[in-house]
Design an enzyme around this catalytic site. Sequence first.
Site, mmCIF file in Angstrom:
data_model
loop_
_atom_site.group_PDB
_atom_site.id
_atom_site.type_symbol
_atom_site.label_atom_id
_atom_site.label_comp_id
_atom_site.label_asym_id
_atom_site.label_seq_id
_atom_site.Cartn_x
_atom_site.Cartn_y
_atom_site.Cartn_z
ATOM 1 N N ALA A 111 0.823 -1.321 0.488
ATOM 2 C CA ALA A 111 -0.306 -0.148 0.394
ATOM 3 C C ALA A 111 0.740 1.307 0.042
ATOM 4 O O ALA A 111 1.978 1.273 0.355
ATOM 5 C CB ALA A 111 -0.844 0.242 1.509
ATOM 6 N N SER A 138 -1.795 -2.871 -5.384
ATOM 7 C CA SER A 138 -2.405 -2.807 -4.582
ATOM 8 C C SER A 138 -3.851 -2.181 -4.215
ATOM 9 O O SER A 138 -3.983 -1.295 -5.458
ATOM 10 C CB SER A 138 -1.897 -2.435 -3.279
ATOM 11 O OG SER A 138 -2.488 -1.880 -1.696
ATOM 12 N N TYR A 161 -8.748 -5.994 -2.295
ATOM 13 C CA TYR A 161 -9.395 -5.962 -0.906
ATOM 14 C C TYR A 161 -11.138 -5.672 -0.460
ATOM 15 O O TYR A 161 -11.397 -5.344 -1.872
ATOM 16 C CB TYR A 161 -9.536 -5.184 0.713
ATOM 17 C CG TYR A 161 -7.950 -5.310 0.793
ATOM 18 C CD1 TYR A 161 -7.089 -6.306 2.043
ATOM 19 C CD2 TYR A 161 -6.530 -4.374 1.030
ATOM 20 C CE1 TYR A 161 -6.729 -6.851 2.269
ATOM 21 C CE2 TYR A 161 -5.517 -4.993 1.815
ATOM 22 C CZ TYR A 161 -5.287 -5.199 1.981
ATOM 23 O OH TYR A 161 -4.016 -5.899 2.687
ATOM 24 N N THR A 187 -7.174 -10.464 -1.460
ATOM 25 C CA THR A 187 -6.056 -10.937 -0.408
ATOM 26 C C THR A 187 -6.506 -11.387 0.979
ATOM 27 O O THR A 187 -7.842 -11.090 0.978
ATOM 28 C CB THR A 187 -5.433 -9.570 0.441
ATOM 29 O OG1 THR A 187 -4.468 -9.661 -0.917
ATOM 30 C CG2 THR A 187 -4.653 -9.866 1.920
ATOM 31 N N LYS A 259 -4.080 -15.145 -1.898
ATOM 32 C CA LYS A 259 -3.106 -14.477 -1.243
ATOM 33 C C LYS A 259 -3.460 -14.624 0.251
ATOM 34 O O LYS A 259 -4.189 -14.052 0.753
ATOM 35 C CB LYS A 259 -2.585 -13.233 -1.768
ATOM 36 C CG LYS A 259 -1.732 -12.905 -0.692
ATOM 37 C CD LYS A 259 -1.488 -11.086 -1.593
ATOM 38 C CE LYS A 259 0.059 -10.547 -0.533
ATOM 39 N NZ LYS A 259 -0.294 -9.486 0.041
ATOM 40 N N HIS A 283 1.506 -12.765 4.905
ATOM 41 C CA HIS A 283 1.528 -10.663 4.812
ATOM 42 C C HIS A 283 2.710 -10.242 5.340
ATOM 43 O O HIS A 283 2.289 -8.989 5.928
ATOM 44 C CB HIS A 283 -0.331 -10.608 5.426
ATOM 45 C CG HIS A 283 -0.821 -9.152 5.052
ATOM 46 N ND1 HIS A 283 -1.837 -9.016 3.961
ATOM 47 C CD2 HIS A 283 -0.381 -8.504 4.863
ATOM 48 C CE1 HIS A 283 -2.109 -7.780 3.890
ATOM 49 N NE2 HIS A 283 -1.457 -7.004 4.158
ATOM 50 N N ARG A 286 2.764 -9.372 8.641
ATOM 51 C CA ARG A 286 1.644 -7.999 9.449
ATOM 52 C C ARG A 286 0.319 -7.938 10.169
ATOM 53 O O ARG A 286 0.160 -7.390 10.380
ATOM 54 C CB ARG A 286 1.369 -7.238 8.502
ATOM 55 C CG ARG A 286 2.938 -7.150 7.848
ATOM 56 C CD ARG A 286 2.700 -5.538 6.614
ATOM 57 N NE ARG A 286 2.137 -4.802 6.609
ATOM 58 C CZ ARG A 286 2.810 -3.300 7.075
ATOM 59 N NH1 ARG A 286 3.983 -3.724 7.618
ATOM 60 N NH2 ARG A 286 2.521 -2.457 6.843
ATOM 61 N N GLY A 315 7.340 -13.630 1.750
ATOM 62 C CA GLY A 315 7.925 -13.355 3.064
ATOM 63 C C GLY A 315 8.946 -13.859 3.104
ATOM 64 O O GLY A 315 9.622 -15.317 2.945
ATOM 65 N N ILE A 317 11.814 -12.610 1.690
ATOM 66 C CA ILE A 317 12.116 -13.157 0.492
ATOM 67 C C ILE A 317 13.777 -11.994 0.593
ATOM 68 O O ILE A 317 13.120 -10.570 0.205
ATOM 69 C CB ILE A 317 12.033 -12.975 -1.414
ATOM 70 C CG1 ILE A 317 11.212 -14.273 -1.332
ATOM 71 C CG2 ILE A 317 13.314 -12.572 -2.248
ATOM 72 C CD1 ILE A 317 11.397 -15.550 -1.583
ATOM 73 N N ARG A 338 8.746 -6.019 0.952
ATOM 74 C CA ARG A 338 9.422 -4.758 1.934
ATOM 75 C C ARG A 338 11.079 -4.031 0.914
ATOM 76 O O ARG A 338 11.242 -2.887 1.163
ATOM 77 C CB ARG A 338 10.324 -5.102 3.294
ATOM 78 C CG ARG A 338 8.672 -5.285 4.263
ATOM 79 C CD ARG A 338 9.394 -5.251 5.912
ATOM 80 N NE ARG A 338 8.394 -5.465 6.409
ATOM 81 C CZ ARG A 338 7.415 -6.420 6.687
ATOM 82 N NH1 ARG A 338 7.361 -7.855 5.883
ATOM 83 N NH2 ARG A 338 6.441 -6.509 7.235
HETATM 84 C C1 FMN Z 1 4.174 -1.943 4.328
HETATM 85 C C2 FMN Z 1 3.622 -2.910 3.316
HETATM 86 C C3 FMN Z 1 2.285 -2.796 3.134
HETATM 87 C C4 FMN Z 1 1.252 -3.606 2.079
HETATM 88 N N1 FMN Z 1 0.163 -3.272 1.920
HETATM 89 C C5 FMN Z 1 -0.304 -4.966 1.122
HETATM 90 C C6 FMN Z 1 -1.653 -3.915 0.523
HETATM 91 O O1 FMN Z 1 -2.493 -3.193 0.515
HETATM 92 N N2 FMN Z 1 -2.538 -5.971 -0.088
HETATM 93 C C7 FMN Z 1 -1.358 -6.892 -0.067
HETATM 94 O O2 FMN Z 1 -2.268 -8.185 -0.317
HETATM 95 N N3 FMN Z 1 -0.973 -7.319 1.034
HETATM 96 C C8 FMN Z 1 0.119 -5.929 1.555
HETATM 97 N N4 FMN Z 1 1.291 -6.488 1.892
HETATM 98 C C9 FMN Z 1 1.876 -7.248 2.523
HETATM 99 C C10 FMN Z 1 2.632 -7.811 0.971
HETATM 100 O O3 FMN Z 1 1.810 -8.404 -0.023
HETATM 101 C C11 FMN Z 1 3.670 -8.918 1.341
HETATM 102 O O4 FMN Z 1 3.082 -10.163 1.377
HETATM 103 C C12 FMN Z 1 4.808 -8.788 2.042
HETATM 104 O O5 FMN Z 1 5.086 -7.449 2.061
HETATM 105 C C13 FMN Z 1 5.834 -10.010 1.807
HETATM 106 O O6 FMN Z 1 6.968 -10.166 2.653
HETATM 107 P P1 FMN Z 1 8.669 -9.264 2.530
HETATM 108 O O7 FMN Z 1 7.920 -7.960 2.779
HETATM 109 O O8 FMN Z 1 9.229 -9.758 3.507
HETATM 110 O O9 FMN Z 1 8.661 -9.310 0.999
HETATM 111 C C14 FMN Z 1 2.280 -4.928 2.387
HETATM 112 C C15 FMN Z 1 3.241 -5.446 3.395
HETATM 113 C C16 FMN Z 1 3.608 -4.373 3.585
HETATM 114 C C17 FMN Z 1 5.443 -4.738 3.948
HETATM 115 C C1 LIG Z 2 -7.217 0.256 6.333
HETATM 116 C C2 LIG Z 2 -6.498 -1.047 6.102
HETATM 117 C C3 LIG Z 2 -5.061 -0.498 4.970
HETATM 118 C C4 LIG Z 2 -3.635 -1.485 5.038
HETATM 119 C C5 LIG Z 2 -2.574 -1.312 4.076
HETATM 120 C C6 LIG Z 2 -2.014 -2.752 3.476
HETATM 121 C C7 LIG Z 2 -1.919 -4.079 4.352
HETATM 122 O O1 LIG Z 2 -2.127 -4.621 3.967
HETATM 123 C C8 LIG Z 2 -0.310 -3.337 5.339
HETATM 124 O O2 LIG Z 2 -0.465 -5.036 5.649
HETATM 125 O O3 LIG Z 2 0.018 -1.906 5.781
#
Ligand code: FMN
Ligand SMILES: CCCCCCC(=O)C(=O)O
Length: 394
Positions: A111, A138, A161, A187, A259, A283, A286, A315, A317, A338
């Site tokens: 995001a 996203s 979402y 997701t 996902k 995720h 998180r 996750g 990598i 990240r």
């Molecule tokens: C800052 C941030 C925002 C994320 N936002 C989303 C998102 O909007 N939708 C989603 O499905 N996953 C989101 N994720 C999860 C990522 O798609 C992914 O599963 C995860 O970052 C993988 O792990 P890694 O950061 O270790 O590569 C987010 C992760 C981070 C770190």
């Molecule tokens: C309102 C929820 C925001 C989620 C932001 C995106 C996300 O998935 C994350 O892990 O951060």
Amino acid sequence: MISSSSHFSSLLFLRKLSHTVFVLFRMQGRWHLSRSMFSEYQKLAKEALPKMYYDFYAGGAEDEYSLKENVEAFHRITFRPRVLVDVSRVDLSTTILGYNISSPIMIAPTAYHKLANPEGEIATARAAAACNTIMVLSFMSTCTVEEVASSCNAVRFFQLYVYKRRDVAALLVQRAERNGYKALVLTVDVPRLGRREADIKNKMISVQLKNFDGLLSTKVANDKGSNLEALANEKFDASLSWEDLAWLRSITNLPILIKGILTGDDAIKAVEVGVSGIVVSNHGARQLDYSPATISVLEEVVHAVRGKIPVLFDGGIRRGTDVFKALALGAQAVLVGRPVIFGLAAKGEYGVKRVIDMLKDELELTMALSGCPSLKDITRSHVRTEREQLHSML
Ligand SMILES: Cc1cc2nc3c(=O)[nH]c(=O)nc-3n(C[C@H](O)[C@H](O)[C@H](O)COP(=O)(O)O)c2cc1C
Ligand SMILES: CCCCCCC(=O)C(=O)O
């Protein structure tokens, strides 16, 4: 970053500290401390970003046990390389849902890219195009679906979402389809937002997202804690269930991937409801802390799916060796979260491209050193998991 070099007269030790792999090496008579390229980009991102944004990108849920485990579980897998194989040419290219890409490394949906760089998701998409890989945009993108589509020719998937306002989710799906996105990534691990304590302390902001202009407000402003958590509680549909896949299929012709799968049981259900693929993901640690490191459950999911649909993985990598390990354990491709954001925050489009290229270069070297000239040559017997190592000691 350590490159192949004959200057290193000694390599003292490898040690893990948080996400960073430090190598102490001796070069031209002096000791040096090296870090991976990933951690260099992470450091640059930390310097470039306000603390609130950096913490949002870098952080995980609660004790951040799973956050550490996602990375460290890779360190416990070792290689079983083969020698005397012709690796004068190494081919990383692959096909995902019929789309040819230069390597099995894709961009995960994350995001709020404009908090990292003013060009936001457009810079990320252009880097994806330059690397000839797939970007998953996203649902919480700061650029619109249309802006990203018209910015470059990257193959794009759209992550979804499901809001309580199903009409809004449906509208976004239709816009993605109309604008040439090739698949939907639903997701499923956010019925509520995980407890991200840094965001609570920092009172993380939630901004108005242009995709939703005229539809609903995504800006929440209170000073009680994480505004993201408040937004998720207000908007996300926690009643979403397996039955709703039929609804999603009824509003789109795009292939659907799920996902957020972490067990063989759910993988079997995903196959039964007829999705086109799954992403093994927690995720980025998180959501549910103490969920397992994703690499530790990949094989269970792959076995359950029995080759019926592609299994993607994300996750932790951080290295090309991690990509190789995930492929050896059955993933068709990996997604990175990240590292891409840190590249974007540090150096914009160029930084994202560098991060992907670095992972590709490392994967290519790992394949050469393991005796695998192409991705299909990477097999289960090229890695040894922690369980196998323990078993061999009995
Ligand atoms: C800052 C941030 C925002 C994320 N936002 C989303 C998102 O909007 N939708 C989603 O499905 N996953 C989101 N994720 C999860 C990522 O798609 C992914 O599963 C995860 O970052 C993988 O792990 P890694 O950061 O270790 O590569 C987010 C992760 C981070 C770190
Ligand atoms: C309102 C929820 C925001 C989620 C932001 C995106 C996300 O998935 C994350 O892990 O951060």
